[in-house]
Design a protein around this motif. Structure first.
Motif, PDB file in Angstrom:
ATOM      1  N   MET A   1       0.837  -1.202   0.000  1.00  0.00           N
ATOM      2  CA  MET A   1       0.000   0.000   0.000  1.00  0.00           C
ATOM      3  C   MET A   1       0.874   1.255   0.000  1.00  0.00           C
ATOM      4  N   GLU A   2       1.940   1.239   0.819  1.00  0.00           N
ATOM      5  CA  GLU A   2       2.843   2.390   0.875  1.00  0.00           C
ATOM      6  C   GLU A   2       3.536   2.604  -0.468  1.00  0.00           C
ATOM      7  N   GLU A   3       4.008   1.518  -1.075  1.00  0.00           N
ATOM      8  CA  GLU A   3       4.650   1.626  -2.393  1.00  0.00           C
ATOM      9  C   GLU A   3       3.663   2.125  -3.444  1.00  0.00           C
ATOM     10  N   GLY A   4       2.429   1.593  -3.401  1.00  0.00           N
ATOM     11  CA  GLY A   4       1.401   2.032  -4.344  1.00  0.00           C
ATOM     12  C   GLY A   4       1.071   3.511  -4.177  1.00  0.00           C
ATOM     13  N   CYS A   5       0.925   3.951  -2.928  1.00  0.00           N
ATOM     14  CA  CYS A   5       0.616   5.367  -2.678  1.00  0.00           C
ATOM     15  C   CYS A   5       1.761   6.256  -3.145  1.00  0.00           C
ATOM     16  N   GLN A   6       3.007   5.831  -2.900  1.00  0.00           N
ATOM     17  CA  GLN A   6       4.150   6.619  -3.371  1.00  0.00           C
ATOM     18  C   GLN A   6       4.166   6.686  -4.896  1.00  0.00           C
ATOM     19  N   LEU A   7       3.865   5.546  -5.544  1.00  0.00           N
ATOM     20  CA  LEU A   7       3.820   5.518  -7.005  1.00  0.00           C
ATOM     21  C   LEU A   7       2.713   6.435  -7.527  1.00  0.00           C
ATOM     22  N   PHE A   8       1.512   6.365  -6.918  1.00  0.00           N
ATOM     23  CA  PHE A   8       0.409   7.220  -7.342  1.00  0.00           C
ATOM     24  C   PHE A   8       0.732   8.694  -7.108  1.00  0.00           C
ATOM     25  N   GLN A   9       1.394   8.989  -5.982  1.00  0.00           N
ATOM     26  CA  GLN A   9       1.777  10.372  -5.718  1.00  0.00           C
ATOM     27  C   GLN A   9       2.771  10.852  -6.770  1.00  0.00           C
ATOM     28  N   GLN A  10       3.748  10.007  -7.122  1.00  0.00           N
ATOM     29  CA  GLN A  10       4.735  10.383  -8.136  1.00  0.00           C
ATOM     30  C   GLN A  10       4.054  10.601  -9.493  1.00  0.00           C
ATOM     31  N   LEU A  11       3.113   9.709  -9.847  1.00  0.00           N
ATOM     32  CA  LEU A  11       2.383   9.870 -11.107  1.00  0.00           C
ATOM     33  C   LEU A  11       1.587  11.174 -11.120  1.00  0.00           C
ATOM     34  N   GLU A  12       0.947  11.492  -9.999  1.00  0.00           N
ATOM     35  CA  GLU A  12       0.161  12.727  -9.921  1.00  0.00           C
ATOM     36  C   GLU A  12       1.061  13.949 -10.010  1.00  0.00           C
ATOM     37  N   GLU A  13       2.221  13.904  -9.342  1.00  0.00           N
ATOM     38  CA  GLU A  13       3.170  15.020  -9.431  1.00  0.00           C
ATOM     39  C   GLU A  13       3.657  15.195 -10.871  1.00  0.00           C
ATOM     40  N   ASP A  14       3.962  14.072 -11.526  1.00  0.00           N
ATOM     41  CA  ASP A  14       4.400  14.139 -12.927  1.00  0.00           C
ATOM     42  C   ASP A  14       3.299  14.710 -13.817  1.00  0.00           C
ATOM     43  N   ARG A  15       2.053  14.289 -13.582  1.00  0.00           N
ATOM     44  CA  ARG A  15       0.929  14.780 -14.376  1.00  0.00           C
ATOM     45  C   ARG A  15       0.762  16.285 -14.196  1.00  0.00           C
ATOM     46  N   ILE A  16       0.811  16.731 -12.954  1.00  0.00           N
ATOM     47  CA  ILE A  16       0.662  18.163 -12.688  1.00  0.00           C
ATOM     48  C   ILE A  16       1.823  18.933 -13.313  1.00  0.00           C
TER      49      ILE A  16
END
Length: 182
Positions: free
Chosen positions: A61-76
């Motif tokens: 879950m922690e790895e997934g959340c970090q990955l999703f956060q990184q994807l969202e930062e990249d998208r923004i």
């Protein structure tokens, strides 16, 4: 299990209980104790498996959340970058358009309407002779002469062009290219 131990203790204190019965109760208690130990071992193993699954889930879950956060930062970041570039392009287009308009304004400031009109007339005039007048001729009239004669007016020459002072709708007749119709 407790009930069976209580029955065994009661049977030991009683003198009337046969030894065979006592051994059966003791075997039952031992069997219950083994089942209890086995169940406790299974429970302990299940709790350990559950804890391991919880740790694995938490890590995933922690790895997934970090990955999703990184994807969202990249998208923004990408969206901001694209919008920034589009805004810069729009701004540059406005600047270029304004520069082009300024060039047109400068050319228009140099424009002399009278000179342009005279240049146009001199460049595009068709001549000084008026077209020949076309006479009506009745082809159904039997009395007409068999040798038609074209009637022409002698060409009239135009007066020399005068340099106009100002061309305006009030005195636009001053600049006729043809001679007047008599």
């Amino acid at each position: 299990m407790i009930q069976q131990e209580n029955q065994l203790d009661t049977a030991r204190s009683s003198v009337t209980v046969p030894i065979k019965e006592l051994e059966k109760l003791k075997a039952k208690v031992d069997k219950s104790r083994e089942a209890m130990d086995k169940s406790d071992g299974l429970y302990k193993q299940s709790v350990e498996n559950l804890e391991q699954a919880r740790i694995t889930w938490e890590t995933d879950m922690e790895e997934g959340c970090q990955l999703f956060q990184q994807l969202e930062e990249d998208r923004i970041y990408k969206l901001r970058d694209i919008l920034w570039k589009c805004t810069n392009i729009d701004s540059q287009v406005c600047v270029d358009c304004d520069e082009s308009c300024e060039i047109v304004r400068q050319c228009l400031e140099k424009c002399d309407i009278q000179k342009e009109m005279l240049d146009f007339i001199q460049t595009n005039m068709t001549g000084t002779d008026r077209p020949v007048r076309i006479e009506y001729e009745n082809y159904f009239d039997n009395s007409r002469d068999k040798s038609p004669i074209l009637r022409r007016r002698p060409p009239q020459l135009l007066p020399p062009l005068k340099s106009p002072k100002r061309l305006s709708p009030k005195n636009s007749n001053d600049y006729s290219v043809y001679s007047s119709i008599s």
